[in-house]
Design a protein around this motif. Sequence first.
Motif, mmCIF file in Angstrom:
data_model
loop_
_atom_site.group_PDB
_atom_site.id
_atom_site.type_symbol
_atom_site.label_atom_id
_atom_site.label_comp_id
_atom_site.label_asym_id
_atom_site.label_seq_id
_atom_site.Cartn_x
_atom_site.Cartn_y
_atom_site.Cartn_z
ATOM 1 N N MET A 140 37.618 42.848 40.041
ATOM 2 C CA MET A 140 36.659 41.739 40.002
ATOM 3 C C MET A 140 36.458 41.165 41.402
ATOM 4 S SD MET A 140 34.598 39.839 38.505
ATOM 5 C CE MET A 140 34.605 39.602 36.746
ATOM 6 N N LEU A 141 37.554 40.953 42.124
ATOM 7 C CA LEU A 141 37.429 40.364 43.460
ATOM 8 C C LEU A 141 36.678 41.323 44.395
ATOM 9 C CD1 LEU A 141 40.962 38.712 43.660
ATOM 10 C CD2 LEU A 141 38.764 37.586 43.236
ATOM 11 N N ASP A 142 36.933 42.609 44.244
ATOM 12 C CA ASP A 142 36.213 43.605 45.071
ATOM 13 C C ASP A 142 34.714 43.548 44.785
ATOM 14 O OD1 ASP A 142 38.579 44.407 46.121
ATOM 15 O OD2 ASP A 142 38.736 46.272 44.966
ATOM 16 N N LEU A 143 34.368 43.469 43.496
ATOM 17 C CA LEU A 143 32.940 43.428 43.134
ATOM 18 C C LEU A 143 32.288 42.172 43.728
ATOM 19 C CD1 LEU A 143 30.471 44.434 41.412
ATOM 20 C CD2 LEU A 143 31.297 42.919 39.610
ATOM 21 N N ILE A 144 32.986 41.040 43.605
ATOM 22 C CA ILE A 144 32.400 39.781 44.105
ATOM 23 C C ILE A 144 32.191 39.880 45.620
ATOM 24 C CG2 ILE A 144 32.848 37.302 44.423
ATOM 25 C CD1 ILE A 144 34.256 37.345 41.679
ATOM 26 N N HIS A 145 33.139 40.477 46.321
ATOM 27 C CA HIS A 145 32.982 40.628 47.780
ATOM 28 C C HIS A 145 31.811 41.565 48.094
ATOM 29 C CE1 HIS A 145 36.100 38.152 49.483
ATOM 30 N NE2 HIS A 145 36.832 38.452 48.419
ATOM 31 N N GLU A 146 31.715 42.635 47.310
ATOM 32 C CA GLU A 146 30.618 43.583 47.511
ATOM 33 C C GLU A 146 29.256 42.902 47.308
ATOM 34 O OE1 GLU A 146 31.444 47.160 45.272
ATOM 35 O OE2 GLU A 146 29.288 47.549 45.131
ATOM 36 N N LEU A 147 29.218 41.964 46.363
ATOM 37 C CA LEU A 147 27.961 41.253 46.101
ATOM 38 C C LEU A 147 27.696 40.173 47.153
ATOM 39 C CD1 LEU A 147 28.409 40.924 42.221
ATOM 40 C CD2 LEU A 147 26.630 42.262 43.372
ATOM 41 N N GLY A 148 28.698 39.915 47.994
ATOM 42 C CA GLY A 148 28.529 38.951 49.089
ATOM 43 C C GLY A 148 28.855 37.514 48.704
ATOM 44 N N TRP A 149 29.618 37.339 47.627
ATOM 45 C CA TRP A 149 29.890 35.984 47.147
ATOM 46 C C TRP A 149 31.371 35.607 47.212
ATOM 47 C CZ3 TRP A 149 26.833 37.854 42.328
ATOM 48 C CH2 TRP A 149 25.474 37.936 42.661
ATOM 49 N N GLY A 150 32.097 36.239 48.119
ATOM 50 C CA GLY A 150 33.529 35.960 48.249
ATOM 51 C C GLY A 150 33.814 34.476 48.452
ATOM 52 N N ASP A 151 32.902 33.783 49.156
ATOM 53 C CA ASP A 151 33.133 32.357 49.429
ATOM 54 C C ASP A 151 32.909 31.487 48.188
ATOM 55 O OD1 ASP A 151 30.449 32.901 49.312
ATOM 56 O OD2 ASP A 151 29.884 31.477 50.879
ATOM 57 N N GLN A 152 32.453 32.084 47.114
ATOM 58 C CA GLN A 152 32.208 31.301 45.885
ATOM 59 C C GLN A 152 33.425 31.294 44.947
ATOM 60 O OE1 GLN A 152 29.074 29.652 45.332
ATOM 61 N NE2 GLN A 152 29.059 30.191 47.498
ATOM 62 N N VAL A 153 34.474 32.016 45.337
ATOM 63 C CA VAL A 153 35.648 32.100 44.468
ATOM 64 C C VAL A 153 36.692 31.070 44.900
ATOM 65 C CG1 VAL A 153 37.521 33.597 43.666
ATOM 66 C CG2 VAL A 153 35.240 34.538 44.043
ATOM 67 N N LEU A 154 37.210 30.330 43.940
ATOM 68 C CA LEU A 154 38.239 29.331 44.241
ATOM 69 C C LEU A 154 39.528 29.742 43.548
ATOM 70 C CD1 LEU A 154 36.195 26.171 43.197
ATOM 71 C CD2 LEU A 154 36.439 27.108 45.501
ATOM 72 N N PHE A 155 40.637 29.491 44.209
ATOM 73 C CA PHE A 155 41.930 29.776 43.589
ATOM 74 C C PHE A 155 42.852 28.558 43.652
ATOM 75 C CE2 PHE A 155 41.083 34.333 43.304
ATOM 76 C CZ PHE A 155 41.781 34.643 42.149
ATOM 77 N N PRO A 156 42.591 27.529 42.829
ATOM 78 C CA PRO A 156 43.499 26.384 42.806
ATOM 79 C C PRO A 156 44.840 26.778 42.162
ATOM 80 C CG PRO A 156 41.497 25.946 41.528
ATOM 81 C CD PRO A 156 41.520 27.410 41.852
#
Length: 429
Positions: free
Chosen positions: A65-81
């Motif tokens: 999932m994280l790889d896909l999100i990075h591939e889509l260019g949205w890595g900065d939209q993921v939060l890990f509290p």
Amino acid sequence: MKIAIIGAGFGGMAAAWDLRKAGHEVTIFESADYVGGLASGFKEPNWNWSVEKFYHHWFQTDQPMLDLIHELGWGDQVLFPRPLTVMYHNGKFYPFDSILKALLFPGLGFGLDKIRFGFVGLFLRLTNNWKALEKGTADSWMMKWAGKNVYEKMWKPLLIGKFGPYYQDVNMAWMWARIKARTTRLGTFRGGFQRFADMFAEKLRESGVEIRLKTRVRFIKRVPDKGLLVDANQIESYDKILITVSPNLMAKMCPDLPEDYLQGLLSLKSMGAVVMVLSLKQQLSEQGYYWFNLPKEEGYPFLALVEHTNFVSPENFGGDHIVYAGDYLEEGHEYFSMSDNELLERFMPAFKKFNPAFDEDWIKKVWVFKTNYAQPVPLVNHSKNIPSIETPIDGLYFASMSQVYPWDRGTNFAVEIGRRAARLMLRSN
Ligand SMILES: Cc1cc2nc3c(=O)[nH]c(=O)nc-3n(C[C@H](O)[C@H](O)[C@H](O)COP(=O)(O)OP(=O)(O)OC[C@H]3O[C@@H](n4cnc5c(N)ncnc54)[C@H](O)[C@@H]3O)c2cc1C
């Protein structure tokens, strides 16, 4: 190739992404009027973020999932509290989401049980030999190695909560995978999972994928000289089709599958889920706890209480506090036929156990979501019973939660199996 994908959940959308990138003509059929499937969410007018209908978060180990999100260019939209998970013991809740917290948990005392708990936990984190573990049940393995006390206090409530009447049938590889993949930091997408699903759908459309919402597929058939036919309002022919619905729906959609494949689909077991979402005027857990694991034998009417706004800020929801009360249930359980009000009456007395000051007046709004396909049940030697992604019908592929294994199902694994299915479809091009 002309390709149809049935289902616009994360599995279907991930497959569409790869198939379109490889230059194929892709159409997604989705019966709902939204994308995101089981991970979809909803929003009130005063909320900036959506809330998932069924509680959702990621682990830091969710690489596909994280790889896909990075591939889509949205890595900065993921939060890990780092929200707090707590465990019940003698009327109180104790933090329980790291080795240190587990060692301090008073529920197991501080003697031999704690040592056995620690060793079993360590062994399961270190071993990769899940194939040996799937030969037996979690019930018997834990009883033998963790001991009766540790098993009954810690692991049995988890198994009963997730698998109800099947709790003694679930294999030990499932338990291994659950312990192995967990992280203390939990992830989400800025704006909620629905925002992510909508952005993904938009990106797919821009790349040329057609997404047909409110389009239920009724039948799929291979007809000589005509190819694979999809019947959804009209009949159309495709070169290849990927289906991402439950095994039961798959069996109904494709009755021409050979008998042994159909039987394999129908013999898979799963649990449903009923989840109540409440928006409250006040915070329920004053300690700021996010996830409460609840033992059913203590009389709680649900398995987990999850205060979403102790994970992401209530500011995202116009100051509302969002709480989930949910349970995994077998088909036919009374909760499936109860009205929202009846369920609220059943659940409400329990809310005072999390905050004695809780009052009915705190409730602004209530929603109830139900699904009869929420959690596959992996029985002993499950790896031998998983239906293949490539079905016996030429050009027809199947990728569902029930084929995710040994890992516990989740959006991460929907992406993984969706992309795996796309690779298989491309390979046999
Ligand atoms: C209570 C609960 C809690 C969960 N918690 C988490 C979590 O914390 N983290 C996490 O990552 N995952 C979690 N999950 C799991 C996660 O939601 C799923 O693993 C994932 O969404 C599955 O994606 P999918 O694409 O395989 O299937 P789905 O999302 O089920 O997509 C299948 C799609 O097919 C559509 N469809 C069905 N029939 C037809 C038809 N005849 N024609 C056309 N379309 C059809 C459906 O409408 C649906 O959109 C949770 C699930 C539940 C139920």
